[in-house]
Design a protein around this motif. Structure first.
Motif, short mmCIF file in Angstrom:
data_model
loop_
_atom_site.label_atom_id
_atom_site.label_comp_id
_atom_site.label_asym_id
_atom_site.label_seq_id
_atom_site.Cartn_x
_atom_site.Cartn_y
_atom_site.Cartn_z
N ARG A 35 33.31 -42.22 -27.45
CA ARG A 35 33.19 -41.22 -28.52
C ARG A 35 31.72 -40.88 -28.75
NH1 ARG A 35 35.14 -36.90 -31.21
NH2 ARG A 35 34.52 -36.94 -33.37
N ALA A 36 30.86 -41.89 -28.77
CA ALA A 36 29.43 -41.65 -28.97
C ALA A 36 28.87 -40.77 -27.85
CB ALA A 36 28.67 -42.97 -29.06
N ALA A 37 29.27 -41.04 -26.62
CA ALA A 37 28.80 -40.23 -25.49
C ALA A 37 29.24 -38.78 -25.64
CB ALA A 37 29.32 -40.81 -24.17
N ALA A 38 30.48 -38.58 -26.08
CA ALA A 38 30.97 -37.21 -26.29
C ALA A 38 30.20 -36.52 -27.41
CB ALA A 38 32.46 -37.23 -26.60
N LEU A 39 29.91 -37.25 -28.47
CA LEU A 39 29.16 -36.67 -29.59
C LEU A 39 27.73 -36.32 -29.18
CD1 LEU A 39 30.39 -38.99 -32.46
CD2 LEU A 39 30.89 -36.55 -32.22
N ILE A 40 27.11 -37.18 -28.39
CA ILE A 40 25.75 -36.91 -27.92
C ILE A 40 25.73 -35.66 -27.04
CG2 ILE A 40 23.92 -37.78 -26.40
CD1 ILE A 40 24.64 -40.60 -27.56
N THR A 41 26.70 -35.55 -26.15
CA THR A 41 26.79 -34.37 -25.29
C THR A 41 26.97 -33.11 -26.14
OG1 THR A 41 27.71 -35.65 -23.47
CG2 THR A 41 28.13 -33.27 -23.45
N TYR A 42 27.85 -33.17 -27.13
CA TYR A 42 28.08 -32.04 -28.03
C TYR A 42 26.79 -31.65 -28.74
CZ TYR A 42 29.40 -29.53 -32.23
OH TYR A 42 29.45 -28.62 -33.25
N CYS A 43 26.07 -32.64 -29.28
CA CYS A 43 24.84 -32.35 -30.03
C CYS A 43 23.79 -31.73 -29.12
CB CYS A 43 24.31 -33.63 -30.68
SG CYS A 43 25.30 -34.20 -32.09
N ARG A 44 23.64 -32.25 -27.92
CA ARG A 44 22.67 -31.68 -26.97
C ARG A 44 23.01 -30.23 -26.65
NH1 ARG A 44 22.06 -36.69 -22.74
NH2 ARG A 44 20.55 -37.87 -23.96
N GLU A 45 24.29 -29.95 -26.40
CA GLU A 45 24.71 -28.59 -26.09
C GLU A 45 24.48 -27.66 -27.27
OE1 GLU A 45 28.77 -29.00 -24.79
OE2 GLU A 45 28.17 -29.89 -22.88
N LYS A 46 24.77 -28.14 -28.45
CA LYS A 46 24.59 -27.34 -29.67
C LYS A 46 23.10 -27.02 -29.87
CE LYS A 46 26.04 -25.62 -33.61
NZ LYS A 46 26.76 -24.36 -33.66
N LEU A 47 22.25 -28.01 -29.69
CA LEU A 47 20.81 -27.79 -29.83
C LEU A 47 20.29 -26.81 -28.78
CD1 LEU A 47 19.57 -31.40 -30.58
CD2 LEU A 47 19.50 -29.45 -32.14
N ARG A 48 20.75 -26.97 -27.54
CA ARG A 48 20.32 -26.07 -26.46
C ARG A 48 20.75 -24.64 -26.74
NH1 ARG A 48 22.26 -28.68 -21.55
NH2 ARG A 48 21.41 -30.13 -22.80
N ALA A 49 22.00 -24.46 -27.17
CA ALA A 49 22.51 -23.12 -27.46
C ALA A 49 21.75 -22.48 -28.62
CB ALA A 49 24.00 -23.19 -27.78
N THR A 50 21.47 -23.27 -29.63
CA THR A 50 20.73 -22.76 -30.79
C THR A 50 19.31 -22.38 -30.40
OG1 THR A 50 22.06 -24.11 -32.28
CG2 THR A 50 19.96 -23.30 -33.14
N GLU A 51 18.68 -23.20 -29.57
CA GLU A 51 17.32 -22.91 -29.10
C GLU A 51 17.30 -21.60 -28.30
OE1 GLU A 51 13.77 -25.45 -27.13
OE2 GLU A 51 15.69 -25.56 -26.10
N GLU A 52 18.27 -21.42 -27.42
CA GLU A 52 18.35 -20.19 -26.63
C GLU A 52 18.59 -18.98 -27.51
OE1 GLU A 52 21.29 -20.75 -23.58
OE2 GLU A 52 20.13 -22.34 -22.60
N GLU A 53 19.46 -19.13 -28.48
CA GLU A 53 19.76 -18.03 -29.40
C GLU A 53 18.53 -17.62 -30.21
OE1 GLU A 53 22.54 -17.28 -33.33
OE2 GLU A 53 23.22 -18.71 -31.83
N ILE A 54 17.84 -18.60 -30.72
CA ILE A 54 16.64 -18.32 -31.52
C ILE A 54 15.54 -17.74 -30.63
CG2 ILE A 54 14.76 -19.39 -32.84
CD1 ILE A 54 16.92 -21.28 -34.00
N GLY A 55 15.38 -18.30 -29.44
CA GLY A 55 14.39 -17.79 -28.50
C GLY A 55 14.64 -16.34 -28.15
N GLY A 56 15.91 -15.97 -28.02
CA GLY A 56 16.26 -14.61 -27.69
C GLY A 56 15.91 -13.62 -28.79
N LEU A 57 15.82 -14.09 -30.01
CA LEU A 57 15.48 -13.21 -31.12
C LEU A 57 14.03 -12.75 -31.07
CD1 LEU A 57 17.22 -15.12 -34.06
CD2 LEU A 57 17.99 -13.01 -32.96
#
Length: 60
Positions: A35-57
């Motif tokens: 479960r922890a591994a799945a949560l870590i993967t989710y958090c990394r993906e969420k951070l990456r997506a947010t970074e890309e979205e903000i960068g695109g602005l």
């Protein structure tokens, strides 16, 4: 995964605390780690997506 970033971080913190306090039985350990591994993967993906979205602005 239908969970917010904040909820995922909170769950990870709780899991770490349980592990540090030896509150996790050997029978639960594998499930907790998976479960922890799945949560870590989710958090990394969420951070990456947010970074890309903000960068695109700020491009172009």
């Amino acid at each position: 995964m239908k969970i917010t970033y904040e909820e995922a971080i909170k769950e990870l913190q709780e899991t770490v605390a349980q592990l540090q306090e030896d509150e996790v039985s050997i029978d639960e350990l594998s499930a907790k780690v998976k479960r922890a591994a799945a949560l870590i993967t989710y958090c990394r993906e969420k951070l990456r997506a947010t970074e890309e979205e903000i960068g695109g602005l700020f491009e172009g």
